[in-house]
Design an enzyme around this catalytic site. Structure first.
Site, mmCIF file in Angstrom:
data_model
loop_
_atom_site.group_PDB
_atom_site.id
_atom_site.type_symbol
_atom_site.label_atom_id
_atom_site.label_comp_id
_atom_site.label_asym_id
_atom_site.label_seq_id
_atom_site.Cartn_x
_atom_site.Cartn_y
_atom_site.Cartn_z
ATOM 1 C CG HIS A 17 -20.859 29.566 -5.420
ATOM 2 N ND1 HIS A 17 -19.676 30.033 -4.922
ATOM 3 C CD2 HIS A 17 -21.749 29.620 -4.409
ATOM 4 C CE1 HIS A 17 -19.828 30.340 -3.643
ATOM 5 N NE2 HIS A 17 -21.088 30.098 -3.306
ATOM 6 C CG ASP A 66 -19.180 23.917 -6.663
ATOM 7 O OD1 ASP A 66 -19.475 23.188 -5.699
ATOM 8 O OD2 ASP A 66 -18.938 25.130 -6.541
ATOM 9 C CG HIS A 123 -25.283 23.169 -2.243
ATOM 10 N ND1 HIS A 123 -25.674 23.656 -1.008
ATOM 11 C CD2 HIS A 123 -24.636 24.192 -2.847
ATOM 12 C CE1 HIS A 123 -25.297 24.903 -0.888
ATOM 13 N NE2 HIS A 123 -24.660 25.263 -1.993
ATOM 14 C CG ASN A 143 -25.233 25.643 3.434
ATOM 15 O OD1 ASN A 143 -26.326 25.722 2.885
ATOM 16 N ND2 ASN A 143 -24.360 26.627 3.410
ATOM 17 C CE LYS A 171 -22.075 25.570 1.106
ATOM 18 N NZ LYS A 171 -21.561 26.119 -0.121
ATOM 19 C CB SER A 223 -26.142 27.031 -3.969
ATOM 20 O OG SER A 223 -25.935 28.103 -4.860
HETATM 21 C C1 LIG Z 1 -20.689 27.196 -0.450
HETATM 22 C C2 LIG Z 1 -20.243 27.040 -1.835
HETATM 23 C C3 LIG Z 1 -18.917 27.225 -2.202
HETATM 24 C C4 LIG Z 1 -17.899 27.760 -1.231
HETATM 25 O O1 LIG Z 1 -17.541 26.840 -0.268
HETATM 26 P P1 LIG Z 1 -16.927 27.374 1.114
HETATM 27 O O2 LIG Z 1 -16.227 26.191 1.678
HETATM 28 O O3 LIG Z 1 -18.069 27.818 1.940
HETATM 29 O O4 LIG Z 1 -16.000 28.493 0.778
HETATM 30 C C5 LIG Z 1 -18.550 26.957 -3.499
HETATM 31 N N1 LIG Z 1 -19.463 26.542 -4.414
HETATM 32 C C6 LIG Z 1 -20.764 26.387 -4.092
HETATM 33 C C7 LIG Z 1 -21.718 25.935 -5.143
HETATM 34 C C8 LIG Z 1 -21.195 26.642 -2.804
HETATM 35 O O5 LIG Z 1 -22.478 26.529 -2.497
#
Ligand SMILES: *Cc1c(COP(=O)(O)O)cnc(C)c1O
Length: 384
Positions: A130, A203, A206, A44, A237, A178
């Site tokens: 997620h 969220d 990405h 990522n 990411k 994601s």
């Molecule tokens: C990767 C991800 C998370 C978690 O983030 P981390 O910092 O890796 O714990 C939360 N939500 C989504 C949509 C993700 O892709």
């Protein structure tokens, strides 16, 4: 113990056993495992920032100054001026009044949702949200209503039917998904949130660093930051580092400091990591060519794959190639790995049955020559 053994055996028999693959090195869009070099299509690190010289320098300087760890939770002696500086910067970046750092995106989602929701709340969440969002809802005790992926007609139906039965309501979606790489219909969701008096949380794990004029995310791109109550995102990411945040009002921030157990009962992130996050935000501001080139090359790859007859979804740097059965996805990823591409099959329960796929994560470090070579290889494999 018998139960546990049985679980593992069944997983293995179904070809669904998960295992780890330790790398000896990761560098510039490549990964090295057991002496073999691969183009890494599973990371990522979208903007290629994890190895950026400016960020590495920030970490080194702050290790010398602060040492390795934060030594306590922020509510004890683990707080430092660095966090507050990063929170101010993040709030400006996300066009909100304030922001609060969480240790990971996973912790942010469970920490935010379980703080603002209770068994008197209803949560309306996109079906493909997620795992950390789902876990946050479970932890909160709220009633969960899942709407069909990106289907605002279904969301509206659920709101009309269920909203009035609960004291409070929260609508949650990822902004860029994601596993499908597509974008949520944020404008319509924001309208529904107003109409049905719900909080809206997105969220941007990405989308951060990539979408919007300043690279802030999809809320920025659609000019909706003030309509979204809680904008969650990560530094782990596209920003190439570690940690997460929620950008929100000052009241929400104080509320989380006082009530979010994932925030309160966990040691603060190491100061050098906070410095890296700050440096990463500077790079996003100073080097827009990274996200511009990433969007162009993702588009290039997606269109080429479509023209070869592949079923490809999404509209971002995440390029899922839907293959259907588990076996097909496993075989494709095995053959691509043989040819030097680190690509993994994505299978149920991560995606719905019958939609097994390979998921290509494109990064700034994948140049056109690499992508052309990959296209040739996948074409050959598909013809076998
Ligand atoms: C990767 C991800 C998370 C978690 O983030 P981390 O910092 O890796 O714990 C939360 N939500 C989504 C949509 C993700 O892709």
């Amino acid at each position: 113990m018998e139960e546990i053994n049985k679980f593992l055996k069944t997983r293995e028999k179904d070809g669904l056993l998960r295992f780890l693959r330790p790398a000896s090195l990761r560098k510039k869009g490549k990964i090295f495992i057991s002496g073999k070099e691969y183009v890494d299509f599973s990371s990522n690190d979208y903007l290629g920032l994890s190895g950026h010289a400016f960020i590495k320098k920030a970490i080194k300087e702050n290790i010398d100054k602060w040492g390795a760890g934060a030594s306590a939770s922020r509510l004890l002696s683990g707080d430092s001026e660095l966090y507050h500086e990063l929170e101010k910067k993040t709030a400006v970046f996300k066009q909100k009044k304030s922001a609060l750092i969480f240790n990971t995106g996973y912790q942010a989602n469970i920490g935010i949702i379980s703080a603002i929701c209770s068994r008197h709340s209803a949560v309306f969440s996109d079906r493909l949200s997620h795992a950390s969002i789902m876990d946050g809802v479970t932890l909160s005790g709220a009633r969960l209503f899942r709407f069909r992926h990106n289907d605002t007609v279904h969301l509206e139906e659920l709101l009309k039917k269920e909203r009035s039965k609960f004291k409070s309501a929260l609508i949650i979606t990822e902004s860029i998904f994601s596993m499908d790489g597509d974008a949520a219909p944020l404008f319509r969701i924001a309208e529904l949130k107003e109409k049905h008096k719900a909080y809206l949380m997105i969220d941007e794990a990405h989308a951060t660093g990539i979408f919007g004029k300043n690279g802030s995310g999809l809320a920025e791109q659609h000019n909706l930051a003030d309509k979204v109550d809680l904008i969650m995102g990560t530094f782990s990411k596209a920003l190439g580092s570690f940690g997460a945040y929620v950008a929100c009002s000052e009241i929400f921030r104080s509320f989380f400091i006082n009530s979010s157990r994932a925030f309160i009962y966990s040691t603060a992130l190491p100061p050098p990591v906070i410095a890296a996050n700050m440096a990463a935000l500077d790079i996003v501001e100073k080097e827009p060519f990274r996200r511009e080139e990433l969007i162009r090359s993702s588009e290039f790859l997606r269109e080429k794959l479509k023209s070869m007859g592949f079923t490809v979804r999404g509209e971002s740097q995440i390029v899922p190639v839907i293959l259907g059965e588990n076996k097909k996805a496993v075989k494709m990823s095995d053959m691509l790995r043989e040819r030097g591409y680190f690509v993994l099959p994505i299978r149920p329960p991560t995606v719905p049955p019958g939609e097994s796929r390979i998921r290509l994560s494109i990064t700034y470090d994948h140049d056109r020559v690499t992508l052309e070579r990959f296209l040739n290889d996948i074409k050959e494999i598909n013809a076998l």
